[in-house]
Design an enzyme around this catalytic site. Structure first.
Site, PDB file in Angstrom:
ATOM      1  N   ASN A  10       0.656  -1.315  -0.041  1.00 31.07           N
ATOM      2  CA  ASN A  10       0.036   0.083  -0.050  1.00 31.07           C
ATOM      3  C   ASN A  10       0.842   1.320   0.026  1.00 31.07           C
ATOM      4  O   ASN A  10       1.530   1.671   1.020  1.00 31.07           O
ATOM      5  CB  ASN A  10      -0.696  -0.233   1.081  1.00 31.07           C
ATOM      6  CG  ASN A  10      -1.826   0.942   1.256  1.00 31.07           C
ATOM      7  OD1 ASN A  10      -1.632   1.948   0.990  1.00 31.07           O
ATOM      8  ND2 ASN A  10      -2.817   0.779   2.023  1.00 31.07           N
ATOM      9  N   LYS A  13       0.295   3.912   2.828  1.00 32.18           N
ATOM     10  CA  LYS A  13       1.141   3.520   4.042  1.00 32.18           C
ATOM     11  C   LYS A  13       2.457   3.842   4.061  1.00 32.18           C
ATOM     12  O   LYS A  13       3.193   4.239   4.890  1.00 32.18           O
ATOM     13  CB  LYS A  13       0.831   1.908   4.336  1.00 32.18           C
ATOM     14  CG  LYS A  13      -0.582   1.754   4.998  1.00 32.18           C
ATOM     15  CD  LYS A  13      -0.427   0.235   5.479  1.00 32.18           C
ATOM     16  CE  LYS A  13      -1.986  -0.099   5.772  1.00 32.18           C
ATOM     17  NZ  LYS A  13      -2.005  -1.613   6.075  1.00 32.18           N
ATOM     18  N   ASP A  71      -0.827  -4.107  11.004  1.00 31.23           N
ATOM     19  CA  ASP A  71      -2.248  -4.948  10.956  1.00 31.23           C
ATOM     20  C   ASP A  71      -3.135  -4.065  11.849  1.00 31.23           C
ATOM     21  O   ASP A  71      -2.862  -3.579  12.784  1.00 31.23           O
ATOM     22  CB  ASP A  71      -2.165  -6.300  11.505  1.00 31.23           C
ATOM     23  CG  ASP A  71      -3.384  -7.200  11.001  1.00 31.23           C
ATOM     24  OD1 ASP A  71      -3.675  -6.909   9.712  1.00 31.23           O
ATOM     25  OD2 ASP A  71      -4.043  -7.651  11.929  1.00 31.23           O
ATOM     26  N   SER A  72      -4.249  -3.670  11.198  1.00 29.62           N
ATOM     27  CA  SER A  72      -5.305  -2.932  11.752  1.00 29.62           C
ATOM     28  C   SER A  72      -6.660  -3.302  11.372  1.00 29.62           C
ATOM     29  O   SER A  72      -6.849  -4.133  10.660  1.00 29.62           O
ATOM     30  CB  SER A  72      -5.115  -1.537  11.117  1.00 29.62           C
ATOM     31  OG  SER A  72      -5.216  -1.380   9.777  1.00 29.62           O
ATOM     32  N   PHE A 154     -11.075   6.068   3.865  1.00 26.36           N
ATOM     33  CA  PHE A 154     -11.305   4.527   3.033  1.00 26.36           C
ATOM     34  C   PHE A 154     -11.824   3.704   4.077  1.00 26.36           C
ATOM     35  O   PHE A 154     -11.999   4.074   5.410  1.00 26.36           O
ATOM     36  CB  PHE A 154      -9.637   4.006   2.617  1.00 26.36           C
ATOM     37  CG  PHE A 154      -9.080   3.439   3.668  1.00 26.36           C
ATOM     38  CD1 PHE A 154      -8.127   4.399   4.532  1.00 26.36           C
ATOM     39  CD2 PHE A 154      -9.110   2.083   4.055  1.00 26.36           C
ATOM     40  CE1 PHE A 154      -7.291   3.904   5.418  1.00 26.36           C
ATOM     41  CE2 PHE A 154      -8.136   1.854   5.169  1.00 26.36           C
ATOM     42  CZ  PHE A 154      -7.438   2.469   5.958  1.00 26.36           C
ATOM     43  N   GLY A 155     -12.298   2.602   3.840  1.00 28.89           N
ATOM     44  CA  GLY A 155     -12.582   1.608   4.789  1.00 28.89           C
ATOM     45  C   GLY A 155     -13.989   2.093   5.346  1.00 28.89           C
ATOM     46  O   GLY A 155     -14.998   2.557   5.083  1.00 28.89           O
ATOM     47  N   TYR A 156     -13.782   1.862   6.805  1.00 25.84           N
ATOM     48  CA  TYR A 156     -14.976   2.246   7.696  1.00 25.84           C
ATOM     49  C   TYR A 156     -15.000   3.574   8.181  1.00 25.84           C
ATOM     50  O   TYR A 156     -15.730   4.050   9.393  1.00 25.84           O
ATOM     51  CB  TYR A 156     -14.762   1.595   8.980  1.00 25.84           C
ATOM     52  CG  TYR A 156     -14.915  -0.271   8.674  1.00 25.84           C
ATOM     53  CD1 TYR A 156     -15.974  -0.858   8.384  1.00 25.84           C
ATOM     54  CD2 TYR A 156     -13.765  -1.191   8.504  1.00 25.84           C
ATOM     55  CE1 TYR A 156     -16.359  -2.141   8.069  1.00 25.84           C
ATOM     56  CE2 TYR A 156     -13.936  -2.644   8.187  1.00 25.84           C
ATOM     57  CZ  TYR A 156     -15.118  -2.793   8.100  1.00 25.84           C
ATOM     58  OH  TYR A 156     -14.959  -3.962   7.637  1.00 25.84           O
ATOM     59  N   HIS A 182      -5.132   5.832  14.716  1.00 30.19           N
ATOM     60  CA  HIS A 182      -4.411   4.680  15.270  1.00 30.19           C
ATOM     61  C   HIS A 182      -2.998   4.168  14.657  1.00 30.19           C
ATOM     62  O   HIS A 182      -2.171   4.275  15.411  1.00 30.19           O
ATOM     63  CB  HIS A 182      -5.260   3.338  15.095  1.00 30.19           C
ATOM     64  CG  HIS A 182      -5.741   3.175  13.774  1.00 30.19           C
ATOM     65  ND1 HIS A 182      -6.324   4.193  12.974  1.00 30.19           N
ATOM     66  CD2 HIS A 182      -5.738   2.342  12.946  1.00 30.19           C
ATOM     67  CE1 HIS A 182      -6.680   4.021  11.929  1.00 30.19           C
ATOM     68  NE2 HIS A 182      -6.471   2.575  11.708  1.00 30.19           N
TER      69      HIS A 182
HETATM   70  P1  IMP Z   1      -4.946  -3.595   7.134  1.00 28.32           P
HETATM   71  O1  IMP Z   1      -4.247  -3.697   8.321  1.00 28.32           O
HETATM   72  O2  IMP Z   1      -4.301  -2.806   6.005  1.00 28.32           O
HETATM   73  O3  IMP Z   1      -5.043  -4.860   6.537  1.00 28.32           O
HETATM   74  O4  IMP Z   1      -6.459  -3.139   7.161  1.00 28.32           O
HETATM   75  C1  IMP Z   1      -7.299  -3.707   7.593  1.00 28.32           C
HETATM   76  C2  IMP Z   1      -8.681  -3.117   7.673  1.00 28.32           C
HETATM   77  O5  IMP Z   1      -9.133  -2.305   8.657  1.00 28.32           O
HETATM   78  C3  IMP Z   1      -8.888  -2.139   6.141  1.00 28.32           C
HETATM   79  O6  IMP Z   1      -8.997  -2.895   5.143  1.00 28.32           O
HETATM   80  C4  IMP Z   1     -10.220  -1.549   6.607  1.00 28.32           C
HETATM   81  O7  IMP Z   1     -11.198  -2.298   6.562  1.00 28.32           O
HETATM   82  C5  IMP Z   1      -9.870  -1.373   8.256  1.00 28.32           C
HETATM   83  N1  IMP Z   1      -9.208  -0.150   8.703  1.00 28.32           N
HETATM   84  C6  IMP Z   1      -7.912  -0.074   9.158  1.00 28.32           C
HETATM   85  N2  IMP Z   1      -7.672   1.363   9.160  1.00 28.32           N
HETATM   86  C7  IMP Z   1      -8.611   1.886   8.887  1.00 28.32           C
HETATM   87  C8  IMP Z   1      -8.977   3.460   8.789  1.00 28.32           C
HETATM   88  O8  IMP Z   1      -8.026   4.162   9.035  1.00 28.32           O
HETATM   89  N3  IMP Z   1     -10.135   3.982   8.310  1.00 28.32           N
HETATM   90  C9  IMP Z   1     -11.030   3.035   7.803  1.00 28.32           C
HETATM   91  N4  IMP Z   1     -10.858   1.394   7.985  1.00 28.32           N
HETATM   92  C10 IMP Z   1      -9.585   1.126   8.227  1.00 28.32           C
END
Ligand code: IMP
Length: 200
Positions: A10, A13, A71-72, A154-156, A182
């Site tokens: 990404n 990131k 991981d998040s 993005f995402g949530y 976070h």
């Molecule tokens: P990863 O750690 O990049 O695999 O992210 C895991 C998932 O957590 C993402 O695909 C989102 O669904 C969610 N997520 C993590 N951080 C955020 C954020 O800052 N905003 C919105 N969704 C998040």
């Protein structure tokens, strides 16, 4: 010049990591830069930390280099911490966030503000070639909103309402979000750990 590989594909990131961790005599390389983007990593940990360690350790063992991985995800208290480590895979990897977000809103229908608490969590691991691993965690507390709001992020983000800002994280500018997010907090903690190690 010291090199740290960041186990992510990404670019967003990568930029954030470079902004916060950049120091003298240190370069950051992505998996793509190292031609490692096709390495299969089985993220079968049960916590954010375990999954971050799995990613960092896999690439460090393969390359003999220092590796960072994160991981998040989103934890919703009313849903017993779901979607948690399954945030990306929730309702299926290819399901749109419009659907995921509206599903969460519907599961919380009629639930009052004080029970809508949620948090974004980010764990970052650094794996060293000698086998040591350190982890840090950053958290931002908020509440699940009643409808999607905001176009940024993005995402949530559109359903994650932060009472102290009076808006969702999708309504913050990237700069505002990076300061309080976070991931931003975890990266600042990792910077302090890498300082103790004499790396940055
Ligand atoms: P990863 O750690 O990049 O695999 O992210 C895991 C998932 O957590 C993402 O695909 C989102 O669904 C969610 N997520 C993590 N951080 C955020 C954020 O800052 N905003 C919105 N969704 C998040």
């Amino acid at each position: 010049m010291k090199k740290i590989i960041v186990a992510t594909g990404n670019e967003g990131k990568m930029d954030e990591i470079r902004q916060i961790l950049q120091g003298e005599g240190i370069t950051f390389a992505s998996l793509k830069d190292e031609n490692l983007q096709d390495v299969e990593i089985v993220e079968d940990g049960t916590t954010f930390e375990e999954n971050a360690i799995i990613k960092a350790r896999t690439i460090s063992d393969l390359t003999g280099q220092m590796v960072l991985a994160d991981d998040s995800g989103l934890e919703v208290d009313y849903l017993n911490g779901e979607p948690g480590i399954y945030s990306a895979r929730y309702l299926g990897e290819d399901t749109s966030y419009r659907i995921k977000n509206n599903h969460i809103i519907s599961l919380l229908e009629g639930v009052p503000d004080e029970q809508r608490t949620a948090r974004f969590v980010c764990a970052i691991a650094c794996a060293f070639p000698d086998g040591r691993t350190i982890t840090v965690r950053g958290v931002i507390e908020g509440r699940i909103g009643y409808e999607e709001k905001g176009e940024n992020g993005f995402g949530y983000d559109p359903i994650f309402y932060v009472p102290e800002f009076g808006c969702t994280t999708a309504e913050l500018t990237p700069e505002q979000k990076n300061k309080v997010s976070h991931r931003g907090k975890a990266l600042t903690k990792m910077y302090q750990e890498l300082q103790k190690e004499g790396i940055v």
